[in-house]
Scaffold this motif. Structure first.
Motif, mmCIF file in Angstrom:
data_model
loop_
_atom_site.group_PDB
_atom_site.id
_atom_site.type_symbol
_atom_site.label_atom_id
_atom_site.label_comp_id
_atom_site.label_asym_id
_atom_site.label_seq_id
_atom_site.Cartn_x
_atom_site.Cartn_y
_atom_site.Cartn_z
ATOM 1 N N ASP A 221 0.863 -1.177 0.000
ATOM 2 C CA ASP A 221 0.000 0.000 0.000
ATOM 3 C C ASP A 221 0.903 1.232 0.000
ATOM 4 N N CYS A 222 0.919 1.952 -1.131
ATOM 5 C CA CYS A 222 1.814 3.117 -1.271
ATOM 6 C C CYS A 222 1.547 4.197 -0.226
ATOM 7 N N SER A 223 0.310 4.260 0.262
ATOM 8 C CA SER A 223 -0.016 5.296 1.240
ATOM 9 C C SER A 223 0.604 5.003 2.604
ATOM 10 N N LYS A 224 1.138 3.785 2.764
ATOM 11 C CA LYS A 224 1.682 3.397 4.065
ATOM 12 C C LYS A 224 3.183 3.138 4.029
ATOM 13 N N THR A 225 3.831 3.484 2.914
ATOM 14 C CA THR A 225 5.286 3.295 2.828
ATOM 15 C C THR A 225 5.920 4.466 2.094
ATOM 16 N N ASP A 226 7.102 4.864 2.534
ATOM 17 C CA ASP A 226 7.828 5.950 1.881
ATOM 18 C C ASP A 226 8.664 5.443 0.716
ATOM 19 N N ASN A 227 8.847 4.120 0.631
ATOM 20 C CA ASN A 227 9.712 3.558 -0.399
ATOM 21 C C ASN A 227 9.070 2.277 -0.950
ATOM 22 N N ALA A 228 8.211 2.459 -1.946
ATOM 23 C CA ALA A 228 7.499 1.316 -2.520
ATOM 24 C C ALA A 228 8.459 0.332 -3.174
ATOM 25 N N VAL A 229 9.538 0.840 -3.777
ATOM 26 C CA VAL A 229 10.500 -0.031 -4.445
ATOM 27 C C VAL A 229 11.146 -0.980 -3.433
ATOM 28 N N ALA A 230 11.616 -0.437 -2.324
ATOM 29 C CA ALA A 230 12.244 -1.263 -1.293
ATOM 30 C C ALA A 230 11.246 -2.260 -0.713
ATOM 31 N N ALA A 231 10.015 -1.810 -0.508
ATOM 32 C CA ALA A 231 8.987 -2.689 0.060
ATOM 33 C C ALA A 231 8.720 -3.876 -0.859
ATOM 34 N N VAL A 232 8.691 -3.630 -2.162
ATOM 35 C CA VAL A 232 8.457 -4.712 -3.119
ATOM 36 C C VAL A 232 9.649 -5.661 -3.164
ATOM 37 N N ARG A 233 10.855 -5.120 -3.243
ATOM 38 C CA ARG A 233 12.045 -5.974 -3.356
ATOM 39 C C ARG A 233 12.193 -6.872 -2.129
ATOM 40 N N GLN A 234 11.766 -6.394 -0.965
ATOM 41 C CA GLN A 234 11.840 -7.205 0.250
ATOM 42 C C GLN A 234 10.902 -8.412 0.189
ATOM 43 N N LEU A 235 9.934 -8.360 -0.700
ATOM 44 C CA LEU A 235 8.984 -9.461 -0.857
ATOM 45 C C LEU A 235 9.449 -10.467 -1.906
ATOM 46 N N THR A 236 10.640 -10.255 -2.482
ATOM 47 C CA THR A 236 11.175 -11.161 -3.502
ATOM 48 C C THR A 236 12.368 -11.940 -2.932
ATOM 49 N N GLY A 237 12.684 -13.070 -3.528
ATOM 50 C CA GLY A 237 13.778 -13.904 -3.064
ATOM 51 C C GLY A 237 15.104 -13.162 -3.032
ATOM 52 N N ARG A 238 15.762 -13.168 -1.863
ATOM 53 C CA ARG A 238 17.057 -12.481 -1.648
ATOM 54 C C ARG A 238 16.996 -11.013 -2.053
ATOM 55 N N ASN A 239 15.783 -10.449 -2.056
ATOM 56 C CA ASN A 239 15.569 -9.028 -2.421
ATOM 57 C C ASN A 239 16.073 -8.707 -3.836
ATOM 58 N N LEU A 240 16.119 -9.728 -4.694
ATOM 59 C CA LEU A 240 16.669 -9.536 -6.036
ATOM 60 C C LEU A 240 15.730 -8.765 -6.960
ATOM 61 N N GLY A 241 14.447 -8.760 -6.640
ATOM 62 C CA GLY A 241 13.460 -8.131 -7.518
ATOM 63 C C GLY A 241 12.608 -9.178 -8.212
ATOM 64 N N ALA A 242 11.597 -8.731 -8.896
ATOM 65 C CA ALA A 242 10.627 -9.627 -9.536
ATOM 66 C C ALA A 242 11.116 -10.092 -10.903
ATOM 67 N N ASP A 243 10.609 -11.249 -11.341
ATOM 68 C CA ASP A 243 10.918 -11.736 -12.682
ATOM 69 C C ASP A 243 10.354 -10.802 -13.751
ATOM 70 N N ALA A 244 9.189 -10.230 -13.459
ATOM 71 C CA ALA A 244 8.572 -9.281 -14.394
ATOM 72 C C ALA A 244 7.764 -8.267 -13.605
ATOM 73 N N VAL A 245 7.640 -7.077 -14.162
ATOM 74 C CA VAL A 245 6.817 -6.024 -13.573
ATOM 75 C C VAL A 245 5.914 -5.470 -14.663
ATOM 76 N N ILE A 246 4.626 -5.379 -14.359
ATOM 77 C CA ILE A 246 3.671 -4.765 -15.283
ATOM 78 C C ILE A 246 3.163 -3.484 -14.654
ATOM 79 N N GLU A 247 3.432 -2.375 -15.321
ATOM 80 C CA GLU A 247 2.998 -1.060 -14.847
ATOM 81 C C GLU A 247 1.642 -0.764 -15.470
ATOM 82 N N ALA A 248 0.609 -0.650 -14.629
ATOM 83 C CA ALA A 248 -0.757 -0.447 -15.117
ATOM 84 C C ALA A 248 -1.366 0.829 -14.549
#
Length: 350
Positions: A221-248
Motif C-alpha cells: 500500500d503506497c499510502s503506508k510506505t515511503d519507499n514502494a521499491v524497497a517494500a516490493v524488493r523485500q517481498l522477492t527472493g534475496r531481495n533480487l526483484g521480480a521476474d517481471a513487472v507490469i505497470e498499469a
C-alpha cells in the motif's frame, strides 16, 4: 422500440474536454456489410476517462462523436450481405477495432499496430453501428450462459491477455502489478490463476484488499510506505526483484518504479500509457548491466479477442470482480466527474 420507430435514440456525445452531453440523435444507418446493435450494456473504463479529460484521442475519437467502446448487445438489424450469418436477435459482443490484415504491420503479425486500424466508438447509446471491417474480424456470438455484462469485458481482457504473453510470464514466476484499478486487477486475477506469484502495488487499503481477494500473494500500500521499491524488493527472493513487472497506472513515477522493482535479466511491461509529451528518465547503467528488457503492449489483436471470450466463458474471470455498479445513461456525465477521485468500472444500461 419507440425510439427505433421514430428514427432517434439517446446517446452520450463527447464535445471536448470534460464536455459530455446526453442527447437525442439519429439512429445510425447501416450499409450492406454492417450491423445495428441494440446496446444492452456498455462498461466504463480508464481509457474513456482519459479521453473525457483531454477531450479527444488522436487515434480513437474526434469530437463531436458518440462515446464509449466496451459493449455487448443484441442485433437489431443486419445488412443484406451479412444477414444470413448475423440474424436479428443474436446476442453479440464487438471489439472496438479491427486491422486491415494487408499492411506492413499486419503481415508482420503485429495487427495491433495496423496502419489502417479501424476504431469504433458509440457504446454509450441505445443503438450502435458495427462497421463491416469489425464485423468480419471482431464480432462474436455470446454463449447462452454468459450475461451481457460479463461478455462486455472482452475488449479490456484481450489487451491484458496479450500483455501477459508479450511479457513472457511463466508459472512459478514472481510478478509485480503496479496499479490496482480495473486493468491491474484483471492482470492479478489471470496471473494468479496461472500459478504466478503476484505482488500487487496499490494506493489505498481498499485496493490492496481487492487485490488479495483476486489472488495476489502479497500487497504493498503506497499510502503506508515511503519507499514502494524497497517494500516490493523485500517481498522477492534475496531481495533480487521480480521476474517481471507490469505497470498499469501510466505515470512517470510508476514507470521508474517498475524498472527499479525488476530483477537482473527481468522484463518490464510499461502497459499504462502516460499523457502525450511525457518524458521519463532511467539510469542507463542499471538497464545495461542488469540486462533489463523494457517493452510496452498496446491494444489487442483478433486472436486475443477470441481468447478473452473463451476465458470469460470458461469462468476464468467474471464481471462481479470488477464492475462496481450499474447506472442509467443519463447518469454518465456525473460518473465521469466522480472518476476524478477513483477509477471505477460501471455498467451503463442504455
Amino acid at each position: 422500440m419507440n425510439a427505433k420507430r421514430n428514427g432517434h435514440m439517446m446517446a452520450a456525445v463527447l464535445y471536448g474536454r470534460e464536455d459530455l452531453k446526453i442527447e437525442r440523435v439519429a439512429i445510425p444507418t447501416i450499409g450492406a456489410g454492417d450491423l445495428l446493435v441494440r446496446v444492452k450494456v456498455a462498461i466504463t473504463c480508464g481509457t474513456d476517462f482519459k479521453v473525457w479529460k483531454q477531450g479527444y484521442h488522436a487515434r480513437m475519437i474526434v469530437p463531436p462523436a458518440i462515446f464509449g467502446h466496451e459493449l455487448a448487445g443484441v442485433i437489431e438489424e443486419a445488412g443484406e450481405a451479412v444477414r444470413d450469418r448475423f440474424p436479428p436477435g443474436m446476442r453479440v459482443v464487438a471489439a472496438n477495432s479491427a486491422p486491415c490484415n494487408e499492411c506492413f504491420f499486419c503481415l508482420k503479425d503485429q495487427a495491433n499496430l495496423c496502419e489502417d486500424l479501424v476504431f469504433n466508438n458509440g457504446a454509450y447509446a441505445e443503438y450502435t453501428l458495427i462497421p463491416g471491417r469489425i464485423l468480419r474480424e471482431n464480432v462474436m456470438e455470446i454463449p447462452p450462459h454468459l450475461s451481457f455484462v460479463d461478455a462486455a469485458l472482452v475488449e479490456p481482457l484481450a489487451c491484458v491477455l496479450r500483455g501477459i504473453e508479450e511479457t513472457g510470464i511463466h508459472p512459478g514466476d514472481t510478478v509485480v502489478i503496479i496499479g490496482c484499478g480495473p486493468i491491474g486487477l484483471k492482470f492479478i486475477r489471470i496471473l494468479s490463476g496461472r500459478g504466478v506469484r503476484v505482488i500487487a502495488v496499490g494506493k489505498r487499503n481498499t485496493q490492496t484488499k481487492v487485490a488479495e481477494s483476486l489472488g495476489a500473494a502479497a500487497t504493498v500500500d503506497c499510502s503506508k510506505t515511503d519507499n514502494a521499491v524497497a517494500a516490493v524488493r523485500q517481498l522477492t527472493g534475496r531481495n533480487l526483484g521480480a521476474d517481471a513487472v507490469i505497470e498499469a497506472v501510466g505515470s512517470p513515477t510508476t514507470w521508474q518504479w517498475a524498472v527499479q522493482m525488476v530483477r537482473c535479466g527481468g522484463t518490464v511491461n510499461l502497459f499504462g500509457g502516460c499523457p502525450s509529451g511525457t518524458k521519463v528518465e532511467f539510469e542507463s547503467s542499471a538497464l545495461h548491466y542488469s540486462e533489463i528488457t523494457i517493452k510496452s503492449s498496446f491494444h489487442h489483436t483478433p486472436r486475443f479477442v477470441r481468447e478473452a471470450l473463451e476465458t470469460i466463458a470458461g469462468g476464468g474471470i467474471s464481471a462481479r470482480d470488477f464492475v462496481t455498479g450499474e447506472i442509467r445513461l443519463s447518469e454518465l456525465p456525473d460518473l465521469f466527474r466522480h472518476m476524478k477521485n477513483r477509477n471505477l468500472k460501471v455498467a451503463v444500461l442504455p
